[in-house]
Enzyme design. Structure first.
Site, PDB file in Angstrom:
ATOM      1  CG  ASP A   1      20.040  19.209  82.958  1.00 26.17           C
ATOM      2  OD1 ASP A   1      20.195  19.672  81.809  1.00 26.17           O
ATOM      3  OD2 ASP A   1      20.503  19.739  83.982  1.00 26.17           O
TER       4      ASP A   1
ATOM      5  CE  LYS B   1      15.065  19.724  77.903  1.00 29.51           C
ATOM      6  NZ  LYS B   1      15.462  19.457  79.303  1.00 29.51           N
TER       7      LYS B   1
ATOM      8  N   GLY C   1      21.737  22.216  77.522  1.00 31.78           N
ATOM      9  CA  GLY C   1      22.775  21.262  77.139  1.00 31.78           C
ATOM     10  C   GLY C   1      22.068  19.946  76.896  1.00 31.78           C
ATOM     11  CG  HIS C   2      18.992  19.618  74.759  1.00 33.51           C
ATOM     12  ND1 HIS C   2      17.913  20.007  74.012  1.00 33.51           N
ATOM     13  CD2 HIS C   2      18.824  20.208  75.973  1.00 33.51           C
ATOM     14  CE1 HIS C   2      17.136  20.799  74.740  1.00 33.51           C
ATOM     15  NE2 HIS C   2      17.673  20.937  75.929  1.00 33.51           N
TER      16      HIS C   2
ATOM     17  CD  GLN D   1      16.206  26.381  79.226  1.00 31.16           C
ATOM     18  OE1 GLN D   1      15.394  26.947  78.521  1.00 31.16           O
ATOM     19  NE2 GLN D   1      17.418  26.138  78.795  1.00 31.16           N
TER      20      GLN D   1
ATOM     21  N   GLY E   1      19.157   3.919  79.327  1.00 31.26           N
ATOM     22  CA  GLY E   1      20.570   4.218  79.122  1.00 31.26           C
ATOM     23  C   GLY E   1      20.705   5.409  78.207  1.00 31.26           C
TER      24      GLY E   1
HETATM   25  P1  GDP Z   1      18.510  17.332  78.467  1.00 38.62           P
HETATM   26  O1  GDP Z   1      19.017  18.681  78.806  1.00 38.62           O
HETATM   27  O2  GDP Z   1      17.090  17.124  78.888  1.00 38.62           O
HETATM   28  O3  GDP Z   1      18.739  16.955  77.032  1.00 38.62           O
HETATM   29  O4  GDP Z   1      19.372  16.316  79.361  1.00 38.62           O
HETATM   30  P2  GDP Z   1      20.972  16.351  79.547  1.00 38.62           P
HETATM   31  O5  GDP Z   1      21.580  15.842  78.306  1.00 38.62           O
HETATM   32  O6  GDP Z   1      21.418  17.648  80.072  1.00 38.62           O
HETATM   33  O7  GDP Z   1      21.133  15.335  80.749  1.00 38.62           O
HETATM   34  C1  GDP Z   1      20.717  14.017  80.671  1.00 38.62           C
HETATM   35  C2  GDP Z   1      21.944  13.112  80.910  1.00 38.62           C
HETATM   36  O8  GDP Z   1      21.493  11.795  81.108  1.00 38.62           O
HETATM   37  C3  GDP Z   1      22.884  13.050  79.714  1.00 38.62           C
HETATM   38  O9  GDP Z   1      24.180  12.831  80.182  1.00 38.62           O
HETATM   39  C4  GDP Z   1      22.366  11.841  78.930  1.00 38.62           C
HETATM   40  O10 GDP Z   1      23.393  11.230  78.158  1.00 38.62           O
HETATM   41  C5  GDP Z   1      21.953  10.941  80.055  1.00 38.62           C
HETATM   42  N1  GDP Z   1      20.804  10.053  79.779  1.00 38.62           N
HETATM   43  C6  GDP Z   1      19.691  10.286  79.039  1.00 38.62           C
HETATM   44  N2  GDP Z   1      18.833   9.244  79.142  1.00 38.62           N
HETATM   45  C7  GDP Z   1      19.401   8.355  79.981  1.00 38.62           C
HETATM   46  C8  GDP Z   1      19.003   7.100  80.513  1.00 38.62           C
HETATM   47  O11 GDP Z   1      17.918   6.596  80.267  1.00 38.62           O
HETATM   48  N3  GDP Z   1      19.892   6.471  81.351  1.00 38.62           N
HETATM   49  C9  GDP Z   1      21.087   7.008  81.691  1.00 38.62           C
HETATM   50  N4  GDP Z   1      21.869   6.324  82.515  1.00 38.62           N
HETATM   51  N5  GDP Z   1      21.503   8.189  81.205  1.00 38.62           N
HETATM   52  C10 GDP Z   1      20.660   8.868  80.377  1.00 38.62           C
HETATM   53  P1  IMO Z   2      18.357  21.891  79.531  1.00 37.48           P
HETATM   54  O1  IMO Z   2      17.688  22.335  78.241  1.00 37.48           O
HETATM   55  C1  IMO Z   2      18.911  22.526  83.799  1.00 37.48           C
HETATM   56  C2  IMO Z   2      18.731  26.649  85.245  1.00 37.48           C
HETATM   57  C3  IMO Z   2      20.010  27.248  85.786  1.00 37.48           C
HETATM   58  C4  IMO Z   2      19.433  28.250  86.790  1.00 37.48           C
HETATM   59  C5  IMO Z   2      18.184  28.754  86.086  1.00 37.48           C
HETATM   60  C6  IMO Z   2      18.378  30.051  85.318  1.00 37.48           C
HETATM   61  O2  IMO Z   2      19.691  21.309  79.326  1.00 37.48           O
HETATM   62  O3  IMO Z   2      17.422  21.042  80.329  1.00 37.48           O
HETATM   63  P2  IMO Z   2      19.600  30.737  83.045  1.00 37.48           P
HETATM   64  O4  IMO Z   2      20.987  30.479  82.559  1.00 37.48           O
HETATM   65  O5  IMO Z   2      18.538  30.203  82.175  1.00 37.48           O
HETATM   66  O6  IMO Z   2      19.364  32.174  83.407  1.00 37.48           O
HETATM   67  O7  IMO Z   2      19.516  29.939  84.454  1.00 37.48           O
HETATM   68  O8  IMO Z   2      17.799  27.727  85.191  1.00 37.48           O
HETATM   69  N1  IMO Z   2      18.844  26.098  83.871  1.00 37.48           N
HETATM   70  C7  IMO Z   2      18.872  24.793  83.592  1.00 37.48           C
HETATM   71  N2  IMO Z   2      18.894  23.716  84.413  1.00 37.48           N
HETATM   72  N3  IMO Z   2      18.870  22.345  82.461  1.00 37.48           N
HETATM   73  C8  IMO Z   2      18.814  23.408  81.639  1.00 37.48           C
HETATM   74  O9  IMO Z   2      18.632  23.278  80.305  1.00 37.48           O
HETATM   75  C9  IMO Z   2      18.863  24.707  82.196  1.00 37.48           C
HETATM   76  N4  IMO Z   2      18.856  25.953  81.674  1.00 37.48           N
HETATM   77  C10 IMO Z   2      18.825  26.796  82.709  1.00 37.48           C
HETATM   78  O10 IMO Z   2      20.800  26.280  86.410  1.00 37.48           O
HETATM   79  O11 IMO Z   2      19.023  27.576  87.946  1.00 37.48           O
HETATM   80 MG    MG Z   3      20.635  19.565  79.814  1.00 34.77          MG
END
Ligand code: GDP
Ligand code: IMO
Ligand code: MG
Length: 422
Positions: free
Chosen positions: A16, A19, A43-44, A225, A413
């Site tokens: 998270d 990416k 979840g990207h 991840q 952002g």
């Molecule tokens: P990922 O799994 O690495 O793609 O990250 P996620 O999408 O799960 O979580 C990142 C969260 O931060 C999402 O809600 C994005 O919309 C948000 N986000 C990404 N970059 C920024 C940033 O620079 N600032 C803020 N405030 N939010 C961001």
């Molecule tokens: P992105 O790509 C954050 C965590 C789960 C749990 C562990 C194992 O959005 O960054 P799993 O379902 O893979 O067996 O869970 O890994 N986890 C993540 N945490 N971002 C993710 O993906 C994750 N994918 C798995 O919360 O601790």
């Molecule tokens: Mg994510």
């Protein structure tokens, strides 16, 4: 002509990191974007034109009409999630089939894998991993045990028999667990998903990827991840079931390590973690709540609140080392605006001694902090590095000095446009 090198983009913390946002922001530099591991546990999120999209299986280059997106062999794919995601994209399927190609060698997540995932977690009580319950662990277990089904199998005449054989085996396993389930709940959507998958090109994507590199096309491998969740190098067993590191891009796509170009390491300006496992810099106080609320730190896949804490430099350096990071991208810098003091963990106290190493078996460490001054200015509208507050620039310099790697993107952002390139 020698093959073009390919770049890898991956998370350096516990997932998270942002990416999805940054892959979308740098997609214009590439011709091809490919996912190499993980599955719908990811979840990207990405945002543009005031709309937020969340992708689980589909590479984050999909919104750029001229890009090829590939789901590689290292991914575990759930057809029901795939179908929903395709439908949510809002583009006609006839259009999407031109820009999304799937490896026949990617393993399938069966409905019974999801049930097994839930049954295992249910049985573990306080020692739960905190899995996303998407069936990731059981699907990779079957892959490694050489019992898995692959995407290519959906094209075989005996696909249904294969499916039933797997189901029988999973039912035998489930007998050991006191867990009630309703298979039908998942099964209908799953078979509809299989029909959706059949509309796409299902091929040995390793040939295509290597051909594209031979033609001089630019490829970005998108990690899921983060390094601290890697099956080998993360805080085992509180990890996911795949190699999330740069080496995983080679095995998950079928490209030689000597073709690796840049390795972009993505990190948040602070740390978050969902699920169980060690998190030395976790904040259980008001500052933790401030970061969670300001950063909207709730899971993109499960909606769970994310645990929040200060930046952990020993963990970041470890990830830089394992991945061979060549450039760092710092995300969510805007979230820290308004904090008077910022703490950065620069070493640990472990068994009475100061160390930079993460203990190998999840023992507790005490983080030792360096204090830095915060900044009050809202940085979210800034597009020029020079306009950033001095204390944020000092924070950036501090991390560069500690890691020895330049920070070349600063994200301020969630929107595609809220990105500072240096
Ligand atoms: P990922 O799994 O690495 O793609 O990250 P996620 O999408 O799960 O979580 C990142 C969260 O931060 C999402 O809600 C994005 O919309 C948000 N986000 C990404 N970059 C920024 C940033 O620079 N600032 C803020 N405030 N939010 C961001
Ligand atoms: P992105 O790509 C954050 C965590 C789960 C749990 C562990 C194992 O959005 O960054 P799993 O379902 O893979 O067996 O869970 O890994 N986890 C993540 N945490 N971002 C993710 O993906 C994750 N994918 C798995 O919360 O601790
Ligand atoms: Mg994510």
């Amino acid at each position: 002509m020698p093959k073009e090198k390919f770049d890898v983009l991956l998370g350096l913390q516990w997932g998270d990191e942002g990416k999805g946002k940054v892959v979308d922001a740098i997609s214009p530099r590439y011709d091809v974007i490919a996912r190499f591991q993980g599955g719908p546990n990811a979840g990207h999120s990405l945002e543009f034109n005031n709309v937020k999209h969340v992708l689980h299986l589909i590479p984050s280059g999909i919104f750029h009409e001229d890009k090829i997106n590939i789901i590689g062999n290292g991914v575990v794919l759930d057809p029901s999630v795939f179908k929903k995601e395709i439908e949510n994209l809002g583009a006609p399927v006839e259009e999407l089939v031109k820009r999304l190609i799937i490896s026949a060698k990617a393993n399938l997540i069966l409905p019974s894998h999801r049930i097994l995932d839930a049954a295992y977690e249910h049985s573990m009580g306080n020692t739960k991993i905190g899995s996303t319950l998407k069936g990731i662990g059981p699907a990779y277990t079957d892959k490694v045990a050489r019992k898995g089904m692959r995407v290519g199998d959906i094209l075989c005449d005996d696909f249904r028999e294969m499916y039933n054989t797997h189901l029988k085996e999973h039912f035998l396993l489930l007998k050991n667990y006191d867990y009630h389930f309703d298979l039908k709940e998942y099964e209908n959507g799953w078979f509809e998903g299989v029909e959706m998958l059949k509309k796409f090109r299902i091929i040995s994507t390793e040939y295509l990827l290597n051909d594209l590199l031979s033609q001089g096309k630019k490829l970005l491998a998108e990690g899921a991840q983060g390094t601290m969740l890697d099956i080998d190098f993360g805080s085992y067993p509180f990890v996911t079931s795949s190699n999330t590191i740069s080496a995983g891009a080679c095995t998950g796509l079928g490209i030689s390590p000597n073709l690796t170009g840049e390795v972009f390491g993505i990190f948040k300006a602070y740390c978050t973690r969902v699920g169980s496992g060690p998190f030395p810099t976790e904040l259980h106080d008001e500052t933790g709540n401030i970061l969670r609320n300001a950063g909207r730190e709730f899971g993109s896949t499960t909606g769970r609140p994310r645990r929040c804490g200060w930046l952990d430099i020993p963990a970041l350096k470890y990830s830089v080392m394992i991945n061979g990071v060549t450039q760092l991208f710092m995300m969510k810098s805007d979230v820290m605006s308004g904090l008077k003091k910022i703490k950065v963990c620069t070493s640990y106290l472990y068994q009475g001694k100061e160390t930079n190493e993460i203990p190998c078996t999840n023992e507790t460490v005490e983080p030792l902090y360096t204090d830095l001054e915060g900044w009050s200015q809202d940085v979210s509208g800034i597009t020029d590095y020079n306009q950033l507050p001095e204390n944020l620039k000092k924070y950036i310099k501090f991390i560069e000095d500690q890691t020895g790697i330049p920070i070349t993107i600063i994200s301020v952002g969630p929107d595609r446009k809220e990105t500072i390139f240096r």
